[in-house]
Design a protein around this motif. Structure first.
Motif, mmCIF file in Angstrom:
data_model
loop_
_atom_site.group_PDB
_atom_site.id
_atom_site.type_symbol
_atom_site.label_atom_id
_atom_site.label_comp_id
_atom_site.label_asym_id
_atom_site.label_seq_id
_atom_site.Cartn_x
_atom_site.Cartn_y
_atom_site.Cartn_z
ATOM 1 N N ASN A 131 -4.414 10.539 5.908
ATOM 2 C CA ASN A 131 -3.120 10.362 5.258
ATOM 3 C C ASN A 131 -2.823 8.869 5.215
ATOM 4 O O ASN A 131 -2.471 8.251 6.225
ATOM 5 N N ARG A 173 2.159 0.120 2.736
ATOM 6 C CA ARG A 173 3.494 -0.265 2.315
ATOM 7 C C ARG A 173 3.668 -1.769 2.359
ATOM 8 O O ARG A 173 3.050 -2.464 3.161
ATOM 9 N N LEU A 227 0.615 6.004 -1.195
ATOM 10 C CA LEU A 227 0.690 7.201 -0.347
ATOM 11 C C LEU A 227 -0.345 8.182 -0.881
ATOM 12 O O LEU A 227 -0.182 8.736 -1.963
ATOM 13 N N THR A 283 0.553 4.536 -5.810
ATOM 14 C CA THR A 283 1.364 5.748 -5.972
ATOM 15 C C THR A 283 2.677 5.466 -6.671
ATOM 16 O O THR A 283 3.153 6.258 -7.466
ATOM 17 N N PHE A 297 -1.879 3.679 8.576
ATOM 18 C CA PHE A 297 -0.737 2.927 8.060
ATOM 19 C C PHE A 297 -1.086 1.451 8.048
ATOM 20 O O PHE A 297 -1.384 0.865 9.086
ATOM 21 N N ILE A 348 3.314 14.808 0.877
ATOM 22 C CA ILE A 348 2.170 13.901 0.890
ATOM 23 C C ILE A 348 1.277 14.171 2.089
ATOM 24 O O ILE A 348 0.056 14.223 1.982
ATOM 25 N N TYR A 368 6.485 8.429 4.925
ATOM 26 C CA TYR A 368 5.668 9.646 4.877
ATOM 27 C C TYR A 368 6.518 10.774 4.299
ATOM 28 O O TYR A 368 7.032 11.622 5.027
ATOM 29 N N SER A 375 -0.981 5.464 4.126
ATOM 30 C CA SER A 375 0.287 4.862 3.722
ATOM 31 C C SER A 375 0.129 3.343 3.772
ATOM 32 O O SER A 375 -0.062 2.768 4.839
#
Length: 594
Positions: A76, A80, A335, A406, A373, A69, A65, A78
């Motif tokens: 939000n 990964r 992101l 991203t 996430f 961003i 994070y 994320s």
């Protein structure tokens, strides 16, 4: 500036170590290669190998994070991929399984009934040494091979945990140890940085390879001398690293502050008083190879990011010698901040669950926030908030964005799960060699399975799920690759008469059930059945490796076997592009070649 402290789980270590080598290290090539190691304390990394500052963003250093961003409202997001375990520090601990919520000192007062170890493999310093790395090499696109050599040993130091003194006795518990084959654990040593003579990544020629085994064992109190560890989790990875100044400075109050409050850790995988090692980027995606020998076998199912993955194995005396090679996989990660609107709030709430938060005074969902996430790898199907599955969640969330990732990170990692032998080796216990992994899968997808592909005993097929945003950061289509390696003896047991190159196939199926056009190959050699797919698209396809169903052929009728409709291969053409596909019809825009 933000003050940080690093916390270490208490571990106890024992043993013996090989002291390391200096400027004139050379590799002695043989059936059991090694390096003429000597002391390396005098090598000053920051003076001799400091890397140039990046002229543009290094994607490998971006935090989960990062600043800029996160937004006070909206989702939000994320997403990964596999980050890989850290390049571990060797450890060996005895403790109690009843230590939840208590301090290390109190735990040590309880009767021991549990043990755990991490064995980091150092460079081989003699031909007779086991549990060590015997080769790190790169093969460029012209086929030229270059060997790296160990540069500097990295014994653990207290600064790595953000302390300026060993007030908690951390270091006295960190030692190397000798292995015990009867108890099923190898020896553990120290990490090293290695250097190529000429080959360079963006920040220089320094690399941090890691080969580690780790496992656990439970035993009756007082019976620790008879314990036997479970099949180990194995982690093999290669990090291009830059040498830079420390990312934090000690403040005299037991912690340290960031050198740069904006970049903070800045991709550091290690930071000490005099230098730090930061993740860096490959300039070109060449083939890297790591060879190591181990006193205990590597048998757990292994997931990887390595493209064009290849694996070899041989025995040398009592040791197992493994070689893993291939190119770093470029993996897209996401992101993004998604504004919450009346049309998407229900979906975001269902995925975020209790993380959907509205502060006092909020008048609508658009004033709320929802951190989402989706981490690394997942299982084959369900999981995550509301049991909707990470793959389905990614596909749904992508539709709320422009579909671009991203950034792209390059990863060269293979890692297994603890004890992940799976029911497959149980089904074929009499034919599986138990000297090599029960299988290896590799993908450059953001989300993919750490665990084995799902085996369907009815259809005799493997299914493997992946998911990524469909576009790269520049807007171009993200193209997937996938490899599946199954030991030959296991494959012959599972597929029996179907285990021939003519009958095996790999299909790529979209979430709507349609087939994709992709380049797929199946190769069989003495040790492995190798499935490869390249050129397929996302968001969330699944890959199915199977044997064609074949009609029986009588002795009177010698006509060729006829494939079932569902697994027939046809040729499709669009302009000058010709590809093979498994299915009945070509995708839109392609025509069937008769």
């Amino acid at each position: 500036m933000k003050r940080i402290k690093f916390i270490i789980v208490s571990i106890v270590l024992f043993s013996c170590s090989t002291f390391a080598s200096a400027a004139e290290i050379i590799r002695v090539s043989s059936d059991r290669s090694f390096f003429n190691l000597s002391q390396t304390d005098s090598i000053n990394l920051i003076e001799n190998f400091k890397s140039p500052e990046p002229t543009k963003r290094v994607d490998e250093r971006i935090d989960i994070y990062p600043n800029g961003i996160l937004q006070p409202t909206g989702a939000n997001l994320s997403i990964r991929s596999i980050n890989g375990w850290p390049i571990d520090i060797s450890s060996f601990s005895f403790d109690s399984s009843d230590c939840n919520g208590i301090s290390y000192d109190l735990c040590q007062q309880k009767p021991f009934n549990h043990a755990g170890y991490v064995a980091q493999f150092p460079p081989c310093s003699s031909s007779g040494q086991s549990d060590c790395i015997s080769s790190l090499a790169v093969i460029d696109q012209n086929g030229k091979r270059e060997e790296a050599v160990p540069l500097k040993e990295l014994p653990p130091k207290i600064e790595e945990w953000g302390y300026d003194s060993d007030v908690n006795g951390i270091l006295k518990n960190l030692k190397n140890f000798n292995g015990d084959v009867a108890a099923n654990y190898p020896s553990g040593g120290n990490r090293w940085v290695w250097k190529f003579p000429k080959y360079k990544h963006r920040g220089g020629s320094i690399f941090l390879p890691g080969v580690s085994f780790l496992s656990q064992a439970n035993f009756e109190v007082g019976e620790e001398k008879s314990l036997v560890f479970r099949a180990p989790q194995v982690n093999v990875q290669l990090l291009p690293v830059s040498v830079d100044i420390p990312v934090c400075r000690f403040d005299g109050k037991g912690g340290c502050t960031y050198t740069n409050s904006i970049t903070q850790m800045d991709g550091a995988v290690l930071s000490r008083n005099d230098f730090s090692l930061k993740r860096d980027a490959y300039v070109s995606l060449d083939t890297f190879s790591i060879e190591f020998r181990s006193s205990i076998p590597w048998t757990s199912w292994t997931a990887s990011t390595i493209t064009d993955l290849d694996f070899s194995f041989r025995k040398s005396g009592r040791d197992f010698i493994y070689q893993l090679s291939g190119k770093p996989g470029q993996v897209p990660e996401v992101l993004k901040n998604i504004p919450i609107t009346p049309s998407n709030s229900a979906l975001i709430k269902s995925i975020a669950g209790p993380n959907f938060y509205c502060s006092a005074g909020s008048t609508s969902d658009s004033d709320c926030s929802a951190p989402i996430f989706l981490g690394g790898k997942g299982g084959p199907g369900k999981g995550g908030i509301n049991d909707s599955g990470p793959y389905e969640q990614l596909e749904a969330l992508e539709k709320l964005t422009d579909g671009t990732s991203t950034f792209l990170r390059s990863y060269w990692i293979a890692q297994s799960q603890l004890g992940s032998i799976t029911e497959l080796s149980a089904i074929c216990a009499n034919s599986f060699s138990k000297s090599i992994p029960v299988g290896i899968s590799s993908s450059n997808s953001t989300l993919a399975q750490d665990e084995p592909p799902t085996w369907d005993s009815q259809t005799k097929s493997f299914t493997y799920k992946v998911a990524s945003f469909s576009k790269k950061p520049d807007g171009g289509s993200f193209i997937g690759h996938y490899s599946l390696l199954i030991p030959a003896d296991l494959a012959k047991c599972l597929w029996k008469d179907g285990a021939t190159q003519a009958k095996l196939n790999l299909s790529i199926i979209n979430s709507d059930g349609s087939n994709q056009v992709a380049t797929t190959t199946v190769k069989i050699d003495k040790e492995w059945f190798k499935f490869n797919a390249a050129g397929f698209h996302f968001s969330a396809p699944k890959l199915v490796a199977s044997a064609n169903k074949v009609n029986p052929t009588s002795s009177a009728n010698k006509s060729a076997p006829k494939s079932s409709a569902n697994s027939k291969q046809i040729t499709c053409k669009k302009g000058s592009t010709t590809k093979k596909i498994t299915g009945l019809n070509c995708p839109k825009g392609f025509k069937k070649v008769v």
